[in-house]
Design a protein around this motif. Sequence first.
Motif, PDB file in Angstrom:
ATOM      1  N   LYS A  10       0.859  -1.184   0.000  1.00  0.00           N
ATOM      2  CA  LYS A  10       0.000   0.000   0.000  1.00  0.00           C
ATOM      3  C   LYS A  10       0.892   1.228   0.000  1.00  0.00           C
ATOM      4  O   LYS A  10       1.497   1.567   1.013  1.00  0.00           O
ATOM      5  CB  LYS A  10      -0.908   0.003   1.224  1.00  0.00           C
ATOM      6  N   VAL A  11       1.033   1.837  -1.150  1.00  0.00           N
ATOM      7  CA  VAL A  11       1.904   2.999  -1.233  1.00  0.00           C
ATOM      8  C   VAL A  11       1.079   4.210  -1.624  1.00  0.00           C
ATOM      9  O   VAL A  11       0.256   4.149  -2.516  1.00  0.00           O
ATOM     10  CB  VAL A  11       3.013   2.777  -2.297  1.00  0.00           C
ATOM     11  N   LYS A  12       1.335   5.253  -0.943  1.00  0.00           N
ATOM     12  CA  LYS A  12       0.712   6.526  -1.307  1.00  0.00           C
ATOM     13  C   LYS A  12       1.503   7.091  -2.474  1.00  0.00           C
ATOM     14  O   LYS A  12       2.668   7.478  -2.337  1.00  0.00           O
ATOM     15  CB  LYS A  12       0.752   7.474  -0.105  1.00  0.00           C
ATOM     16  N   HIS A  13       0.899   7.057  -3.648  1.00  0.00           N
ATOM     17  CA  HIS A  13       1.622   7.477  -4.841  1.00  0.00           C
ATOM     18  C   HIS A  13       1.734   8.996  -4.922  1.00  0.00           C
ATOM     19  O   HIS A  13       0.777   9.718  -4.703  1.00  0.00           O
ATOM     20  CB  HIS A  13       0.931   6.924  -6.085  1.00  0.00           C
ATOM     21  N   LYS A  14       2.919   9.394  -5.285  1.00  0.00           N
ATOM     22  CA  LYS A  14       3.177  10.822  -5.447  1.00  0.00           C
ATOM     23  C   LYS A  14       2.566  11.292  -6.765  1.00  0.00           C
ATOM     24  O   LYS A  14       2.523  10.552  -7.742  1.00  0.00           O
ATOM     25  CB  LYS A  14       4.695  11.059  -5.443  1.00  0.00           C
ATOM     26  N   ALA A  42       8.063   1.078 -11.001  1.00  0.00           N
ATOM     27  CA  ALA A  42       7.877   2.116  -9.980  1.00  0.00           C
ATOM     28  C   ALA A  42       8.426   1.662  -8.641  1.00  0.00           C
ATOM     29  O   ALA A  42       9.110   2.418  -7.940  1.00  0.00           O
ATOM     30  CB  ALA A  42       6.394   2.459  -9.866  1.00  0.00           C
ATOM     31  N   ILE A  43       8.166   0.415  -8.306  1.00  0.00           N
ATOM     32  CA  ILE A  43       8.620  -0.104  -7.009  1.00  0.00           C
ATOM     33  C   ILE A  43      10.123  -0.330  -7.010  1.00  0.00           C
ATOM     34  O   ILE A  43      10.843   0.144  -6.122  1.00  0.00           O
ATOM     35  CB  ILE A  43       7.881  -1.417  -6.674  1.00  0.00           C
ATOM     36  N   ASN A  44      10.597  -1.050  -8.050  1.00  0.00           N
ATOM     37  CA  ASN A  44      12.020  -1.411  -8.075  1.00  0.00           C
ATOM     38  C   ASN A  44      12.939  -0.202  -8.235  1.00  0.00           C
ATOM     39  O   ASN A  44      14.081  -0.222  -7.780  1.00  0.00           O
ATOM     40  CB  ASN A  44      12.274  -2.406  -9.203  1.00  0.00           C
ATOM     41  N   ALA A  45      12.435   0.811  -8.908  1.00  0.00           N
ATOM     42  CA  ALA A  45      13.270   2.000  -9.090  1.00  0.00           C
ATOM     43  C   ALA A  45      13.228   2.904  -7.869  1.00  0.00           C
ATOM     44  O   ALA A  45      13.908   3.936  -7.833  1.00  0.00           O
ATOM     45  CB  ALA A  45      12.819   2.768 -10.332  1.00  0.00           C
ATOM     46  N   GLY A  46      12.440   2.514  -6.913  1.00  0.00           N
ATOM     47  CA  GLY A  46      12.364   3.302  -5.691  1.00  0.00           C
ATOM     48  C   GLY A  46      11.587   4.590  -5.846  1.00  0.00           C
ATOM     49  O   GLY A  46      11.880   5.596  -5.200  1.00  0.00           O
ATOM     50  N   LEU A  47      10.598   4.536  -6.718  1.00  0.00           N
ATOM     51  CA  LEU A  47       9.794   5.728  -6.961  1.00  0.00           C
ATOM     52  C   LEU A  47       8.425   5.586  -6.300  1.00  0.00           C
ATOM     53  O   LEU A  47       7.821   4.522  -6.343  1.00  0.00           O
ATOM     54  CB  LEU A  47       9.597   5.931  -8.472  1.00  0.00           C
ATOM     55  N   GLN A  48       7.977   6.644  -5.714  1.00  0.00           N
ATOM     56  CA  GLN A  48       6.650   6.612  -5.092  1.00  0.00           C
ATOM     57  C   GLN A  48       5.605   7.088  -6.095  1.00  0.00           C
ATOM     58  O   GLN A  48       4.797   7.966  -5.811  1.00  0.00           O
ATOM     59  CB  GLN A  48       6.646   7.483  -3.841  1.00  0.00           C
ATOM     60  N   ARG A  49       5.697   6.501  -7.270  1.00  0.00           N
ATOM     61  CA  ARG A  49       4.764   6.839  -8.345  1.00  0.00           C
ATOM     62  C   ARG A  49       4.047   5.572  -8.753  1.00  0.00           C
ATOM     63  O   ARG A  49       4.532   4.463  -8.511  1.00  0.00           O
ATOM     64  CB  ARG A  49       5.526   7.370  -9.555  1.00  0.00           C
ATOM     65  N   ASN A  50       2.922   5.720  -9.402  1.00  0.00           N
ATOM     66  CA  ASN A  50       2.287   4.526  -9.928  1.00  0.00           C
ATOM     67  C   ASN A  50       2.869   4.202 -11.306  1.00  0.00           C
ATOM     68  O   ASN A  50       3.544   5.023 -11.927  1.00  0.00           O
ATOM     69  CB  ASN A  50       0.763   4.668  -9.974  1.00  0.00           C
ATOM     70  N   GLY A  51       2.633   2.994 -11.745  1.00  0.00           N
ATOM     71  CA  GLY A  51       3.210   2.530 -12.990  1.00  0.00           C
ATOM     72  C   GLY A  51       2.795   3.366 -14.180  1.00  0.00           C
ATOM     73  O   GLY A  51       3.593   3.632 -15.079  1.00  0.00           O
ATOM     74  N   LYS A  52       1.574   3.782 -14.123  1.00  0.00           N
ATOM     75  CA  LYS A  52       1.041   4.582 -15.210  1.00  0.00           C
ATOM     76  C   LYS A  52       1.828   5.876 -15.380  1.00  0.00           C
ATOM     77  O   LYS A  52       2.146   6.293 -16.479  1.00  0.00           O
ATOM     78  CB  LYS A  52      -0.414   4.943 -14.870  1.00  0.00           C
ATOM     79  N   SER A  53       2.088   6.489 -14.249  1.00  0.00           N
ATOM     80  CA  SER A  53       2.810   7.751 -14.255  1.00  0.00           C
ATOM     81  C   SER A  53       4.231   7.551 -14.787  1.00  0.00           C
ATOM     82  O   SER A  53       4.734   8.375 -15.560  1.00  0.00           O
ATOM     83  CB  SER A  53       2.837   8.321 -12.837  1.00  0.00           C
ATOM     84  N   CYS A  54       4.854   6.445 -14.378  1.00  0.00           N
ATOM     85  CA  CYS A  54       6.209   6.137 -14.846  1.00  0.00           C
ATOM     86  C   CYS A  54       6.224   5.938 -16.359  1.00  0.00           C
ATOM     87  O   CYS A  54       7.090   6.446 -17.069  1.00  0.00           O
ATOM     88  CB  CYS A  54       6.747   4.891 -14.160  1.00  0.00           C
ATOM     89  N   ARG A  55       5.252   5.171 -16.817  1.00  0.00           N
ATOM     90  CA  ARG A  55       5.171   4.887 -18.243  1.00  0.00           C
ATOM     91  C   ARG A  55       5.034   6.177 -19.037  1.00  0.00           C
ATOM     92  O   ARG A  55       5.734   6.418 -20.022  1.00  0.00           O
ATOM     93  CB  ARG A  55       3.970   3.989 -18.516  1.00  0.00           C
ATOM     94  N   LEU A  56       4.150   7.039 -18.584  1.00  0.00           N
ATOM     95  CA  LEU A  56       3.903   8.300 -19.264  1.00  0.00           C
ATOM     96  C   LEU A  56       5.155   9.173 -19.275  1.00  0.00           C
ATOM     97  O   LEU A  56       5.488   9.796 -20.273  1.00  0.00           O
ATOM     98  CB  LEU A  56       2.762   9.033 -18.562  1.00  0.00           C
ATOM     99  N   ARG A  57       5.827   9.201 -18.144  1.00  0.00           N
ATOM    100  CA  ARG A  57       7.026  10.031 -18.039  1.00  0.00           C
ATOM    101  C   ARG A  57       8.101   9.530 -18.996  1.00  0.00           C
ATOM    102  O   ARG A  57       8.774  10.315 -19.669  1.00  0.00           O
ATOM    103  CB  ARG A  57       7.542  10.015 -16.597  1.00  0.00           C
ATOM    104  N   TRP A  58       8.265   8.223 -19.049  1.00  0.00           N
ATOM    105  CA  TRP A  58       9.272   7.637 -19.933  1.00  0.00           C
ATOM    106  C   TRP A  58       8.932   7.910 -21.392  1.00  0.00           C
ATOM    107  O   TRP A  58       9.748   8.370 -22.167  1.00  0.00           O
ATOM    108  CB  TRP A  58       9.385   6.140 -19.676  1.00  0.00           C
ATOM    109  N   ILE A  59       7.701   7.638 -21.734  1.00  0.00           N
ATOM    110  CA  ILE A  59       7.294   7.770 -23.130  1.00  0.00           C
ATOM    111  C   ILE A  59       7.341   9.229 -23.589  1.00  0.00           C
ATOM    112  O   ILE A  59       7.809   9.533 -24.671  1.00  0.00           O
ATOM    113  CB  ILE A  59       5.880   7.192 -23.331  1.00  0.00           C
ATOM    114  N   ASN A  60       6.874  10.117 -22.767  1.00  0.00           N
ATOM    115  CA  ASN A  60       6.722  11.498 -23.196  1.00  0.00           C
ATOM    116  C   ASN A  60       7.939  12.369 -22.954  1.00  0.00           C
ATOM    117  O   ASN A  60       8.012  13.470 -23.482  1.00  0.00           O
ATOM    118  CB  ASN A  60       5.523  12.146 -22.500  1.00  0.00           C
TER     119      ASN A  60
END
Length: 263
Positions: A10-14, A42-60
């Motif tokens: 249960k992570v509070k996503h940033k 998101a978890i393995n990279a130590g980011l408090q973001r959700n996967g969706k946000s990570c994907r968007l950031r990478w792609i865009n």
Amino acid sequence: MRCKLPEKRKVKHKKGLWSPDEDQKLACYVMNHDHGCWSSVAINAGLQRNGKSCRLRWINYLRPGLKRGSFSSQEEAILSLHGLLGNKWSRISQHLPGRTDNEIKNYWHSHLKKKVDNSNHVQVHLKLDKYAASDITSKEPSSPCLNTSNLTNSSSSDMVQLVPPASQISNLPKLLFADWINLDEFDQDFGLSSDDPLCHGSNYQLSTMEHEWQHNKGSTEGSKNQNCLYMGSDENAFHTQMTIDQLFQFNDGDFGIDNFIYM
DNA sequence: AAATACTACAACCGCAAGCGG
DNA sequence: GCCGCTTGCGGTTGTAGTATT
């Protein structure tokens, strides 16, 4: 498609804008491990973001090969593609190397939509003028829809300003599908021969980049993190993009595949 | 110089589709 | 077949910077 997460937490996503540090973490992780499952990234990279946000950031934003800068040279292409495909931004982006669907969508809404609206406005007025001229003797419009006073509040002087001379209208460029394809640009950017069909060109680009990506990844396998993006601790949010651009050696906003290979 | 309006772009949200258990 | 999950897409909102008053 699905992937197994190491553990359910249960992570509070940033939310909100990404910091240079987060960008660095994400870019380092994806470059060294492939993204696979974005939720685990998101978890393995130590980011408090959700996967969706990570994907968007990478792609865009972080993905190599992104072209930054002015759209002006691709404006007509976007207009033509939008005319053909509608709001299918991902489809449109497939034909514009280095551009993301989000970027194109934003550009459309902030620049091109106005142009199109204006041009439609002009066309409406032209039709109305034509109607008025052909039906000048009738006292009532045959259709309420064509009643100019119902359609617009523009004054007659506004109308004059909006409607360009007929000769100018007829000289507006009519773009065909093939017209906007600048194969020389493909050639320049990706070493394609100019007689490649468009779809072939796009596939070539994607598959080649993927291949080179794997190649590059393999060559740096022994020295993990060497290809990590260094972003320092500069607070300036633009620093991230600057550094990435420098890293990939963008030239005037154009990305060369050769630069990418020997990064 | 401060307040307000506008613009560009980054990011979020909701939905649909696909997949595996 | 159902359910839960992820991904991808398009629409929308939020935010920061700039221009204007």
